[in-house]
Design an enzyme around this catalytic site. Structure first.
Site, short mmCIF file in Angstrom:
data_model
loop_
_atom_site.label_atom_id
_atom_site.label_comp_id
_atom_site.label_asym_id
_atom_site.label_seq_id
_atom_site.Cartn_x
_atom_site.Cartn_y
_atom_site.Cartn_z
N HIS A 99 0.84 -1.21 0.00
CA HIS A 99 0.00 0.00 0.00
C HIS A 99 0.87 1.26 0.00
CE1 HIS A 99 -3.44 2.62 1.06
NE2 HIS A 99 -2.55 3.24 1.83
N GLU A 100 1.88 1.28 0.84
CA GLU A 100 2.75 2.46 0.91
C GLU A 100 3.55 2.64 -0.38
OE1 GLU A 100 2.16 4.54 3.08
OE2 GLU A 100 0.96 3.21 4.33
N HIS A 103 1.66 4.52 -2.94
CA HIS A 103 1.78 5.98 -2.88
C HIS A 103 3.03 6.46 -3.64
CE1 HIS A 103 -1.60 6.59 -0.33
NE2 HIS A 103 -1.09 5.96 0.71
N HIS A 107 3.12 9.02 -6.78
CA HIS A 107 4.01 10.17 -6.83
C HIS A 107 4.77 10.20 -8.15
CE1 HIS A 107 7.54 12.58 -4.88
NE2 HIS A 107 6.72 13.38 -5.55
#
Length: 230
Positions: A99-100, A103, A107
């Site tokens: 999940h991280e 991100h 980006h």
């Protein structure tokens, strides 16, 4: 304010949803943290695999202290994972790590909702602090202009919470897709990944609904929807 029946009627469902989401996130994370993935891949390894697959070789993966302290740092381009996630090889570790990394991919691809959220952070922080202060003082002093100023600032916080929803949901979608593409999880393990990510997403849903309903309460108490006298 919390003794106002209208406040309770409006906010009670959202508060219950938020409480359930927080409980579900903790319980599901703990449950699936006891289930190791079949390939014994750690969260750090999974994060590295996904980052490299997407050409993000310059993004680092570092351990961070604190339970559920996992986050992506867009300024320093670092995926920071709690120690349980970083070193652990459980289903929960894979879900959170992926999940991280989602991100980080957002980006890289300049995902618009994420860009909007990053731009809104300073104003949202101001609204969550100064906004509430002005609203509370305004109610105490019966100073409508001060309340309105606080509500306007608080609106920025609500907008931040709303724009956060697609960012978090998309990161979870990317997480499940990447774990599947790399064959890190088996079909049966996908169920656990989905459970963990869905519960976590509901915390953001609860926060957004609570913010919207709180804003609605203030507007109702200020008579924003009352018919104007001619």
């Amino acid at each position: 304010m919390i003794l106002d029946p209208l406040y309770f009627v409006l906010l009670a469902p959202a508060m219950l949803l938020s409480a359930w989401a927080a409980f579900a996130t903790r319980s599901r994370f703990q449950r699936w943290s006891q289930v190791p993935n079949r390939r014994h891949v750690s969260g750090a390894q999974a994060a590295r695999y996904i980052l490299d697959r997407n050409g993000l070789h310059d993004v680092q993966v570092h351990p961070a202290r604190g339970m559920l302290s996992d986050h992506y740092d867009p300024i320093h381009r670092v995926v920071r994972l709690s120690e349980d996630t970083y070193y652990g090889s459980s289903i929960s570790s894979l879900a959170v790590a992926a999940h991280e990394v989602g991100h980080a991919i957002q980006h890289q691809q300049r995902y618009l909702p994420m860009q909007l959220r990053n731009l809104a952070v300073p104003v949202a922080n101001l609204g969550s602090n100064l906004g509430w202060f002005l609203i509370m003082i305004g109610f105490v002093l019966s100073f409508a202009q001060m309340i309105w100023a606080g509500v306007i600032l608080f609106t920025a916080t609500v907008a931040f919470q709303v724009v956060t929803l697609p960012v978090e949901l998309d990161a979870s979608r990317r997480a499940k897709l990447e774990l599947d593409r790399l064959a890190i999880v088996s079909p049966s393990e996908k169920h656990g990944v989905s459970k963990v990510l869905t519960a976590a997403a509901m915390t953001y849903v609860g926060a957004a609904i609570t913010g919207i309903l709180t804003l609605l309460y203030f507007l109702l108490r200020l008579g924003a929807f009352s018919p104007r006298e001619e």
